[in-house]
Motif scaffolding. Structure first.
Motif, PDB file in Angstrom:
ATOM      1  N   LEU A   1     -46.617 -70.152 -54.029  1.00  0.00           N
ATOM      2  CA  LEU A   1     -45.588 -71.171 -54.259  1.00  0.00           C
ATOM      3  C   LEU A   1     -45.889 -71.994 -55.498  1.00  0.00           C
ATOM      4  CD1 LEU A   1     -43.084 -72.739 -53.234  1.00  0.00           C
ATOM      5  CD2 LEU A   1     -44.628 -74.057 -51.756  1.00  0.00           C
ATOM      6  N   HIS A   2     -47.155 -72.111 -55.842  1.00  0.00           N
ATOM      7  CA  HIS A   2     -47.583 -72.975 -56.942  1.00  0.00           C
ATOM      8  C   HIS A   2     -46.858 -72.686 -58.263  1.00  0.00           C
ATOM      9  CE1 HIS A   2     -50.278 -75.575 -59.213  1.00  0.00           C
ATOM     10  NE2 HIS A   2     -50.581 -74.561 -60.008  1.00  0.00           N
ATOM     11  N   PRO A   3     -46.784 -71.432 -58.737  1.00  0.00           N
ATOM     12  CA  PRO A   3     -46.115 -71.201 -60.021  1.00  0.00           C
ATOM     13  C   PRO A   3     -44.619 -71.477 -60.000  1.00  0.00           C
ATOM     14  CG  PRO A   3     -46.743 -69.124 -59.012  1.00  0.00           C
ATOM     15  CD  PRO A   3     -47.404 -70.203 -58.222  1.00  0.00           C
ATOM     16  N   VAL A   4     -43.999 -71.418 -58.815  1.00  0.00           N
ATOM     17  CA  VAL A   4     -42.576 -71.773 -58.723  1.00  0.00           C
ATOM     18  C   VAL A   4     -42.384 -73.231 -59.119  1.00  0.00           C
ATOM     19  CG1 VAL A   4     -40.590 -71.961 -57.171  1.00  0.00           C
ATOM     20  CG2 VAL A   4     -42.207 -70.051 -56.917  1.00  0.00           C
ATOM     21  N   LEU A   5     -43.274 -74.082 -58.606  1.00  0.00           N
ATOM     22  CA  LEU A   5     -43.166 -75.506 -58.898  1.00  0.00           C
ATOM     23  C   LEU A   5     -43.612 -75.836 -60.315  1.00  0.00           C
ATOM     24  CD1 LEU A   5     -44.416 -76.952 -55.497  1.00  0.00           C
ATOM     25  CD2 LEU A   5     -42.066 -76.712 -56.305  1.00  0.00           C
ATOM     26  N   THR A   6     -44.598 -75.103 -60.835  1.00  0.00           N
ATOM     27  CA  THR A   6     -45.011 -75.366 -62.224  1.00  0.00           C
ATOM     28  C   THR A   6     -43.876 -75.071 -63.198  1.00  0.00           C
ATOM     29  OG1 THR A   6     -45.967 -73.147 -62.508  1.00  0.00           O
ATOM     30  CG2 THR A   6     -47.441 -74.876 -61.731  1.00  0.00           C
ATOM     31  N   ASP A   7     -43.040 -74.088 -62.864  1.00  0.00           N
ATOM     32  CA  ASP A   7     -41.878 -73.808 -63.722  1.00  0.00           C
ATOM     33  C   ASP A   7     -40.927 -75.001 -63.757  1.00  0.00           C
ATOM     34  OD1 ASP A   7     -42.853 -71.325 -64.282  1.00  0.00           O
ATOM     35  OD2 ASP A   7     -41.426 -70.217 -63.036  1.00  0.00           O
TER      36      ASP A   7
ATOM     37  N   ALA B   1     -53.571 -65.359 -48.294  1.00  0.00           N
ATOM     38  CA  ALA B   1     -52.904 -64.175 -48.834  1.00  0.00           C
ATOM     39  C   ALA B   1     -51.396 -64.381 -48.824  1.00  0.00           C
ATOM     40  CB  ALA B   1     -53.268 -62.949 -48.015  1.00  0.00           C
ATOM     41  N   THR B   2     -50.743 -63.856 -49.834  1.00  0.00           N
ATOM     42  CA  THR B   2     -49.283 -63.908 -49.892  1.00  0.00           C
ATOM     43  C   THR B   2     -48.671 -62.528 -50.002  1.00  0.00           C
ATOM     44  OG1 THR B   2     -49.317 -64.186 -52.308  1.00  0.00           O
ATOM     45  CG2 THR B   2     -49.292 -66.198 -50.972  1.00  0.00           C
TER      46      THR B   2
ATOM     47  N   LEU C   1     -50.362 -80.442 -54.807  1.00  0.00           N
ATOM     48  CA  LEU C   1     -50.658 -80.090 -53.419  1.00  0.00           C
ATOM     49  C   LEU C   1     -50.824 -78.586 -53.241  1.00  0.00           C
ATOM     50  CD1 LEU C   1     -48.209 -82.521 -51.558  1.00  0.00           C
ATOM     51  CD2 LEU C   1     -50.693 -82.743 -51.834  1.00  0.00           C
ATOM     52  N   THR C   2     -49.920 -77.806 -53.826  1.00  0.00           N
ATOM     53  CA  THR C   2     -50.042 -76.350 -53.717  1.00  0.00           C
ATOM     54  C   THR C   2     -51.262 -75.852 -54.471  1.00  0.00           C
ATOM     55  OG1 THR C   2     -48.516 -76.078 -55.596  1.00  0.00           O
ATOM     56  CG2 THR C   2     -47.568 -75.970 -53.369  1.00  0.00           C
TER      57      THR C   2
ATOM     58  N   ASN D   1     -49.384 -72.336 -49.560  1.00  0.00           N
ATOM     59  CA  ASN D   1     -49.850 -71.126 -50.237  1.00  0.00           C
ATOM     60  C   ASN D   1     -48.689 -70.252 -50.684  1.00  0.00           C
ATOM     61  OD1 ASN D   1     -52.800 -70.770 -48.222  1.00  0.00           O
ATOM     62  ND2 ASN D   1     -52.726 -71.244 -50.388  1.00  0.00           N
ATOM     63  N   GLY D   2     -47.604 -70.270 -49.878  1.00  0.00           N
ATOM     64  CA  GLY D   2     -46.476 -69.384 -50.159  1.00  0.00           C
ATOM     65  C   GLY D   2     -46.512 -68.103 -49.364  1.00  0.00           C
ATOM     66  N   ALA D   3     -47.252 -68.080 -48.227  1.00  0.00           N
ATOM     67  CA  ALA D   3     -47.308 -66.878 -47.398  1.00  0.00           C
ATOM     68  C   ALA D   3     -45.909 -66.448 -46.961  1.00  0.00           C
ATOM     69  CB  ALA D   3     -48.199 -67.127 -46.178  1.00  0.00           C
ATOM     70  N   TRP D   4     -45.019 -67.408 -46.735  1.00  0.00           N
ATOM     71  CA  TRP D   4     -43.642 -67.140 -46.319  1.00  0.00           C
ATOM     72  C   TRP D   4     -42.786 -66.624 -47.470  1.00  0.00           C
ATOM     73  CZ3 TRP D   4     -40.034 -70.112 -48.996  1.00  0.00           C
ATOM     74  CH2 TRP D   4     -40.565 -71.174 -49.733  1.00  0.00           C
ATOM     75  N   LEU D   5     -43.223 -66.878 -48.708  1.00  0.00           N
ATOM     76  CA  LEU D   5     -42.429 -66.559 -49.894  1.00  0.00           C
ATOM     77  C   LEU D   5     -42.713 -65.163 -50.418  1.00  0.00           C
ATOM     78  CD1 LEU D   5     -40.408 -67.855 -51.917  1.00  0.00           C
ATOM     79  CD2 LEU D   5     -42.388 -68.664 -53.224  1.00  0.00           C
ATOM     80  N   GLY D   6     -43.897 -64.645 -50.121  1.00  0.00           N
ATOM     81  CA  GLY D   6     -44.266 -63.326 -50.634  1.00  0.00           C
ATOM     82  C   GLY D   6     -45.118 -63.387 -51.878  1.00  0.00           C
ATOM     83  N   HIS D   7     -45.257 -64.568 -52.446  1.00  0.00           N
ATOM     84  CA  HIS D   7     -46.203 -64.808 -53.535  1.00  0.00           C
ATOM     85  C   HIS D   7     -46.473 -66.304 -53.602  1.00  0.00           C
ATOM     86  CE1 HIS D   7     -43.116 -66.474 -56.219  1.00  0.00           C
ATOM     87  NE2 HIS D   7     -42.352 -65.443 -55.910  1.00  0.00           N
TER      88      HIS D   7
END
Length: 288
Positions: free
Chosen positions: A47-53, A265-266, A97-98, A39-45
């Protein structure tokens, strides 16, 4: 238009969401940690759009390298295109996966339908990119270019639909971003302490801002009641140790400062300082 296209497949999208939820339930506590990571809870938003980039950027570079090679006769680019496409496919698996992890907690109706269409199209694109990668491993770089070009067109459509889901439906966006809550410069009474049961999430209001208040002995906590993930009512949630759990998708937030403890939630929950004074529950904030 996208809603009309996606709506007939609502049963499929609901089935995919249910299956994803079932997988995480079977995995138990390790599954919860995996979900938090994806989900990216550790990232603060998310994770999915990071990988789509990475996917869109890598695919663009592959097409650029192939155009230089096919149309401008630039030599020696085959390996670069192959390695870049390999990175694109690996990142594509990560986006799947994300995306599935986010998707299982999507609201039903048009939001889920369009998000499902977005995911299905992008899965098709990643599969086509993989076929192009296999062709390159076999030395068929020219044929692989045309296959990759088809995949690039497909993933461009998928990316457009992804933007539509985010900007129209606020998918995986902080639901408190534009309404952090009324500000109290000084400690301000919001309710009598006699109305606040011990260890029971209780809804209170501060002007137009809804709060969830929790008392443990002489210590009081106050968070904005609207869950940052999808707007769920935290006052109807349960206490889990030092956290409160949203009843909709089971995100957990730390009572003391609203920090995300478990996703989906992120984004941190808006939190107020709270105290008991002269028989009243008083708040100040929100905390920055």
């Amino acid at each position: 238009m996208l809603e009309r296209v996606a709506r007939p497949l609502a049963g499929l999208w609901n089935g995919i969401a249910a299956a994803s939820n079932a997988v995480y339930r079977v995995l138990g506590s390790p599954g919860k940690l995996l979900q938090d990571f994806l989900n990216g809870a550790w990232l603060g938003h998310s994770l999915h759009p990071v990988l789509t980039d990475v996917v869109v950027g890598g695919a663009t570079m592959v097409i650029f390298l192939d155009i230089l090679r096919v149309f401008f006769g630039v030599d020696g680019l085959e390996d670069a295109a192959t390695w870049t496409l390999g990175l694109t496919v690996v990142a594509g698996v990560g986006t799947i996966l994300t995306g599935l992890t986010d998707f299982k907690d999507t609201g039903t109706g048009n939001e889920r339908n369009v998000a499902g269409l977005h995911g299905a199209i992008n899965i098709v694109a990643v599969v086509i990119f993989f076929i192009s990668l296999l062709q390159r491993f076999g030395g068929g770089h020219d044929a692989a270019f045309w296959v990759a070009l088809v995949a690039y067109g497909v993933i461009s459509v998928g990316a457009y639909i992804g933007g539509h889901v985010v900007f129209k439906y606020g998918y995986m966006v902080n639901h408190n971003a534009f309404a952090r809550g009324r500000r109290a410069k000084e400690f301000t009474a919001i309710m009598p302490v006699a109305e606040l049961a011990e260890a029971t999430p209780t809804k209170a209001t501060f002007g137009s801002t809804a709060l969830v208040v929790v008392r443990r002995g002489d210590v009081v906590y106050a968070l904005k009641e609207t869950c940052s993930h999808a707007g769920g009512p935290l006052a109807e949630g349960q206490l889990k140790g030092d956290n409160i759990e949203c009843p909709w998708h089971f995100s957990q937030f730390r009572l003391s400062d609203g920090a995300v403890r478990h996703g989906p939630a992120t984004s941190k929950q808006v939190a107020y300082r709270a105290r008991i004074n002269a028989g009243q529950v008083e708040i100040q904030g929100p905390m920055e």
